[in-house]
Scaffold this active site. Structure first.
Site, PDB file in Angstrom:
ATOM      1  CG  HIS A   1     -25.144 -48.820   4.161  1.00 39.55           C
ATOM      2  ND1 HIS A   1     -25.492 -48.647   5.471  1.00 39.55           N
ATOM      3  CD2 HIS A   1     -26.255 -49.333   3.550  1.00 39.55           C
ATOM      4  CE1 HIS A   1     -26.745 -49.050   5.668  1.00 39.55           C
ATOM      5  NE2 HIS A   1     -27.231 -49.471   4.504  1.00 39.55           N
TER       6      HIS A   1
ATOM      7  CG  HIS B   1     -30.134 -46.239   2.268  1.00 40.71           C
ATOM      8  ND1 HIS B   1     -31.454 -46.644   2.339  1.00 40.71           N
ATOM      9  CD2 HIS B   1     -29.438 -47.136   3.007  1.00 40.71           C
ATOM     10  CE1 HIS B   1     -31.549 -47.731   3.099  1.00 40.71           C
ATOM     11  NE2 HIS B   1     -30.335 -48.052   3.500  1.00 40.71           N
TER      12      HIS B   1
HETATM   13  P1  5GP Z   1     -30.660 -50.466   5.537  1.00 40.55           P
HETATM   14  O1  5GP Z   1     -30.672 -51.706   6.389  1.00 40.55           O
HETATM   15  O2  5GP Z   1     -32.043 -50.005   5.170  1.00 40.55           O
HETATM   16  O3  5GP Z   1     -29.769 -50.611   4.332  1.00 40.55           O
HETATM   17  O4  5GP Z   1     -29.950 -49.357   6.424  1.00 40.55           O
HETATM   18  C1  5GP Z   1     -30.592 -48.287   7.001  1.00 40.55           C
HETATM   19  C2  5GP Z   1     -29.548 -47.536   7.803  1.00 40.55           C
HETATM   20  O5  5GP Z   1     -30.122 -46.300   8.194  1.00 40.55           O
HETATM   21  C3  5GP Z   1     -29.093 -48.239   9.076  1.00 40.55           C
HETATM   22  O6  5GP Z   1     -27.691 -48.469   9.038  1.00 40.55           O
HETATM   23  C4  5GP Z   1     -29.499 -47.283  10.192  1.00 40.55           C
HETATM   24  O7  5GP Z   1     -28.545 -47.209  11.235  1.00 40.55           O
HETATM   25  C5  5GP Z   1     -29.650 -45.948   9.474  1.00 40.55           C
HETATM   26  N1  5GP Z   1     -30.650 -45.074  10.067  1.00 40.55           N
HETATM   27  C6  5GP Z   1     -31.930 -45.401  10.389  1.00 40.55           C
HETATM   28  N2  5GP Z   1     -32.572 -44.346  10.916  1.00 40.55           N
HETATM   29  C7  5GP Z   1     -31.686 -43.316  10.901  1.00 40.55           C
HETATM   30  C8  5GP Z   1     -31.781 -41.956  11.324  1.00 40.55           C
HETATM   31  O8  5GP Z   1     -32.810 -41.480  11.807  1.00 40.55           O
HETATM   32  N3  5GP Z   1     -30.678 -41.181  11.152  1.00 40.55           N
HETATM   33  C9  5GP Z   1     -29.518 -41.676  10.617  1.00 40.55           C
HETATM   34  N4  5GP Z   1     -28.498 -40.832  10.505  1.00 40.55           N
HETATM   35  N5  5GP Z   1     -29.395 -42.953  10.219  1.00 40.55           N
HETATM   36  C10 5GP Z   1     -30.466 -43.770  10.359  1.00 40.55           C
END
Ligand code: 5GP
Ligand code: ZN
Length: 136
Positions: free
Chosen positions: A101, A99
């Protein structure tokens, strides 16, 4: 991937505030935003990191970042935005479904990226330049 939270969002098994739903990617609001409007773009097919992205999907992925970046800016009146892709555990990835951001930014916000700036030894930068070019 049965246990993957983002796969569950794709399948509609858990709710998410979707802002885009295409054939290969969806985008939805991050549940714990860095700033309000913080959006995630994810592939519909489960893979962990960009190395596994199917050939040809990068074009649509890149275009969506621009399109959604502009939409998020307009919707939030942001002055800018960061694109952040934590690719792999070592890079801080916590949800192991690829993903990116889109983080709307304001000059007054409390959010910042920090890293220590390293220095190259003599000739090292040129060697790195050639090495990266070899793998393209
Ligand atoms: P990472 O640290 O893996 O790049 O970011 C994962 C992101 O996914 C985090 O910013 C977190 O807030 C978001 N996230 C995790 N679980 C969920 C969820 O169930 N729903 C949504 N909408 N976002 C999520
Ligand atoms: Zn998944």
């Amino acid at each position: 991937m049965e246990s993957c939270i983002f796969c569950k969002i794709i399948k509609g098994e858990i709710p998410a505030a979707k802002v885009y739903d295409g054939s290969k990617f969806i985008a939805f609001l991050d549940i714990s935003p860095a700033n309000k409007g913080h959006t995630l773009i994810i592939p519909k097919r489960h893979y962990v990191s960009l190395e596994e992205m199917p050939d040809g999907d990068g074009k649509e992925f890149g275009e969506l970042q621009v399109k959604l970046g502009k939409a998020v800016m307009k919707a939030t009146n942001a002055e800018g935005f960061n694109l952040l892709l934590n690719n792999g555990k070592a890079a801080g990835q916590e949800v192991m479904h690829a993903h990116i951001h889109i983080q709307p930014r304001f000059s007054s916000d409390d959010f910042h990226y920090k890293w220590t700036h390293k220095k190259y030894d003599d000739g090292e930068m040129q060697r790195m330049q050639e090495k990266i070019k070899q793998f393209l």
